[in-house]
Structure formats: C-alpha cells, structure tokens
Design a protein around this motif. Structure first.
Motif, PDB file in Angstrom:
ATOM      1  N   ILE A  97      78.582 -19.103 -38.032  1.00  0.00           N
ATOM      2  CA  ILE A  97      77.418 -19.741 -38.677  1.00  0.00           C
ATOM      3  C   ILE A  97      77.492 -21.263 -38.588  1.00  0.00           C
ATOM      4  O   ILE A  97      76.484 -21.926 -38.351  1.00  0.00           O
ATOM      5  CB  ILE A  97      77.320 -19.338 -40.168  1.00  0.00           C
ATOM      6  N   LEU A  98      78.701 -21.780 -38.747  1.00  0.00           N
ATOM      7  CA  LEU A  98      78.838 -23.238 -38.870  1.00  0.00           C
ATOM      8  C   LEU A  98      78.298 -24.021 -37.664  1.00  0.00           C
ATOM      9  O   LEU A  98      77.601 -25.012 -37.855  1.00  0.00           O
ATOM     10  CB  LEU A  98      80.314 -23.598 -39.120  1.00  0.00           C
ATOM     11  N   PRO A  99      78.568 -23.575 -36.415  1.00  0.00           N
ATOM     12  CA  PRO A  99      78.018 -24.357 -35.289  1.00  0.00           C
ATOM     13  C   PRO A  99      76.502 -24.485 -35.347  1.00  0.00           C
ATOM     14  O   PRO A  99      75.940 -25.510 -34.961  1.00  0.00           O
ATOM     15  CB  PRO A  99      78.459 -23.564 -34.062  1.00  0.00           C
ATOM     16  N   PHE A 100      75.837 -23.437 -35.838  1.00  0.00           N
ATOM     17  CA  PHE A 100      74.373 -23.466 -35.904  1.00  0.00           C
ATOM     18  C   PHE A 100      73.890 -24.511 -36.895  1.00  0.00           C
ATOM     19  O   PHE A 100      73.017 -25.335 -36.583  1.00  0.00           O
ATOM     20  CB  PHE A 100      73.849 -22.070 -36.275  1.00  0.00           C
ATOM     21  N   THR A 101      74.467 -24.482 -38.105  1.00  0.00           N
ATOM     22  CA  THR A 101      74.055 -25.480 -39.103  1.00  0.00           C
ATOM     23  C   THR A 101      74.420 -26.881 -38.624  1.00  0.00           C
ATOM     24  O   THR A 101      73.669 -27.844 -38.858  1.00  0.00           O
ATOM     25  CB  THR A 101      74.711 -25.218 -40.465  1.00  0.00           C
ATOM     26  N   ALA A 102      75.576 -26.978 -37.929  1.00  0.00           N
ATOM     27  CA  ALA A 102      75.964 -28.286 -37.401  1.00  0.00           C
ATOM     28  C   ALA A 102      74.956 -28.764 -36.356  1.00  0.00           C
ATOM     29  O   ALA A 102      74.596 -29.949 -36.324  1.00  0.00           O
ATOM     30  CB  ALA A 102      77.362 -28.207 -36.780  1.00  0.00           C
ATOM     31  N   SER A 103      74.464 -27.848 -35.499  1.00  0.00           N
ATOM     32  CA  SER A 103      73.465 -28.245 -34.494  1.00  0.00           C
ATOM     33  C   SER A 103      72.178 -28.705 -35.152  1.00  0.00           C
ATOM     34  O   SER A 103      71.571 -29.696 -34.734  1.00  0.00           O
ATOM     35  CB  SER A 103      73.138 -27.065 -33.567  1.00  0.00           C
TER      36      SER A 103
END
Lengths: 277, 118
Positions: free
Chosen positions: A221-227
């Motif tokens: 999930i984290l890469p998506f929110t980071a993007s």
C-alpha cells in the motif's frame, strides 16, 4: 595573397594624390534676344555674392573644363559622372542634371527658361544652390559649390495625400486601470483565520471517526500513497518553480509509476475485501 | 416520506435524523462525510470573503473556490460508489476502481487549480 591589399593601398594612395578641379568655369545669363546680361568667372573657393537671376524669357550658359589639380598642360579629364545639382535649402527639394563631358574634359550647360529642363526642382522666392558633382574611379570625388540661381517661382511641389500622416501626431496618453486596492491587514488576517478554520474542523471530525488504516504502511500500500503524495509535491513544485513542459514530463513519468503501484495496492485491498465477504 | 412532526418539536426530526445517521453509517463513510463538510465550509468562507471584502485577486478566488467545488463533486461520487448500499447501482465499479478514479480526477483538478492560482 599579400599583393592584393597592397595593390589596393597603392591605388587609394594614387587616387588621393589626384584631385579634380575646374579650368575657366564661367556662367553667363542672356536675355530673350541673345544679349548678355551678366557674366561671372567662378571662383571655386567662394560663390558669387549675388545670385544669377534668370527671368522667364532669359537663358543661362555654364561652361568649364575639368582638369587635374596642379596639371597646367591643358589636358582635360573626362570623369565617369558629372552632375549639376540644383538644391532649395528651404524646402529641401533638389534636382540632378547629368552633363555631357567631352574627352578633353570640356562641358557646357544651357538653361533656357522658355523650355526649362525637367531636372529643375520646384522653385520658390529663395534662390537655388548650384553645385557640381564629379565622380571618377581614378580621382577623389569632388563637390564644388558654383553659384546660386534665382529662377521664376514655380508651382509648389504636389503634396502626397499621405503626407499629413507623417506629421508629428499628438502624444498618446495611456489611461491605466487604477491599482487594485488591497484590504487592510487586520481584515486579511481575520479572514486568513476563517479560511484555515475548516482544517481544524476537519481534523476534529476525523479524529472522532477515523475508520482505521491497519495496512497503511504495508509494502503493497505504501508505494501507492507515496506516489500520490509525490504527485501533490510535484504540483506544488510546479506552482513555485517548474515550467509546463517540465511538469508534464515529470507527471508522465510519475503517472506510469503510480499506475503500477496503484494496481498493486488496490488489487491487494480488493482481494482482502473479497476474502472477507 | 415520514410525516412531519408537530411544530412544537422541531428538534426531534433533526435529532432523529442525526441519530439514524450516526447509527447507520459506517466509519468509512463518516470519514468521507467529514471531508465533504470541510470542503463545504472552505468554499463558503472563500465565497464570503469574495462577497464581503474584495474579489482581488480574482483568479486566486476562482481557483480556490473551484478546487473546493470540484473536490466536493469528486468526493461525493466516490462516497456514492463505495457505499455498500449502492452496490446494485454500480455493478461494474468496484470500490477500488472508484478510488482510482477519484485519485486521477483529483490530481487533474489540482493541476488546473495550481495553474490558475497564480
């Protein structure tokens, strides 16, 4: 290679050495019967004080021989260009009359007011200045002020219909919109607080109904929110500094990254949701 | 439509509505609703400033107001699409797809807003 500029230098030096001048320049006015009215031997250093007057029925004759300065042998020079210039200093009108010069350098000019040549410019009450212009490749160019000539007044030069548009136009006075009035600092500060207040309301409400985000920091999930966060930062950077082409380029790259991270994140959430059902 | 209560008990209807909302709405939807309330307040404040004080700079007001309105529309559509009660209306749209649409729409909206912010 070196001889070319040297030859030019020698030519220039040679040309500078030879100046043209006139031998026996003489101007005479005649009346309609052919009797002479006035004769002037022209001194090239000084024009005759009184202009040569030519009436409507009179004529004028100018004769001279072109020689090299310092050459007393009587050998004349036939320059490439011999022009007689009539110039009115008040109106700025001028006329050029080419003269024919024999091989011996002798030239003559006849002006018959009964049949004036086309090269005479429009005349006014003021006399015209007559100058002789000589051009020769082997000599320095020469401009000799000969005499002033008083001709009968002619019709004024026709005025071009567009001529008034070249006159000085009135100065353009620009009227600009008055500068915007900025409200008082106190009011601005007060409304800034009002504008930021909804954020406080949001934080209060969210603290009460936070549904929980247990897997927010999981690797899917984290890469998506980071993007998504990176997109917002990119837009802020665009607001502050970047140009359109740059933001579109970086946004395109980041978009591709976000597509992949988003697919992963949302697929994992979806899988969990379906498994829960 | 339930019959309107007597005029002497106007708070009762609001109270009932509020109670029903609190009990029947999941936390996720309330989370989104809080965001919607925030957007509404933000838009109202900006509009009130424009009306009461000054429209200068106009482009900043327009972009700020448009951002609240646009974001409200996007969030409201997200809310209706992720609401489990509306599953029959949005058979082809999974909640994840709805969120992805919301994210893309928001980014595009923010891009235009930042362009106009000045």
């Amino acid at each position: 290679m070196l001889s070319r500029p040297l030859a030019l230098l020698l030519l220039v030096a040679a040309a500078q050495a030879s100046l043209l001048t006139l031998h026996a320049p003489r101007v005479t006015t005649y009346d309609s019967t052919g009797n002479g009215i006035r004769t002037e031997i022209l001194k090239l250093t000084q024009k005759p004080a009184i202009p040569m007057a030519v009436g409507p029925t009179d004529s004028l004759k100018l004769t001279f021989q072109i020689i090299e300065e310092g050459d007393d042998s009587g050998k004349g020079v036939q320059p490439l260009q011999t022009f007689l210039r009539f110039y009115d200093p008040h109106t700025g009108e001028e006329g050029i009359q080419p003269l024919r010069v024999t091989a011996a350098g002798k030239a003559k000019f006849d002006l018959n007011m009964a049949k004036p040549p086309l090269s005479i410019p429009p005349t006014s009450k003021a006399p015209l200045e007559v100058t002789l212009i000589l051009g020769s490749p082997k000599h320095s160019p020469v401009k000799l002020a000969l005499f002033d000539i008083q001709l009968p007044e002619s019709q004024p030069a026709p005025q071009h219909p567009d001529e008034p548009s070249f006159h000085l136009l009135p100065t353009i006075e620009h009227t600009f919109r008055p500068t915007q009035k900025v409200p008082a600092r106190a009011i601005s500060a007060l409304f800034t607080l009002f504008a930021l207040a909804p954020w406080g309301v949001l934080l209060v409400l969210w603290s009460q109904v936070f549904p929980g985000a247990p897997r927010l920091f999981s690797p899917s999930i984290l890469p998506f929110t980071a993007s998504l966060g990176a997109f917002e930062l990119l837009l802020f950077w665009y607001w502050v500094d970047l140009k359109l082409g740059q933001v579109l380029l970086y946004g395109g790259v980041l978009g591709v990254v976000t597509i992949f991270t988003g697919k992963t994140a949302l697929a994992s959430i979806g899988a969990r949701r379906i498994a829960r059902k | 439509m339930p019959p309107k209560p007597a005029a002497s008990e106007p708070t009762s209807a609001v109270h009932t509505l509020w109670k029903a909302y609190n009990e029947n709405t999941s936390d996720r939807l309330k989370f989104i609703d809080a965001f919607l309330v925030f957007l509404m307040l933000s838009g109202i404040v900006q509009f009130a400033y424009c009306v009461l004080v000054t429209t200068f700079p106009y482009n900043a007001f327009l972009s700020g107001f448009a951002s609240t309105v646009g974001q409200f529309v996007l969030t409201a559509s997200l809310r209706s699409q992720v609401n489990p009660d509306n599953k029959n209306e949005f058979k082809d749209v999974s909640p994840e797809r709805a969120f992805a649409d919301f994210a893309v729409g928001s980014i595009v909206l923010h891009f235009f807003v930042f362009n106009w912010l000045g």
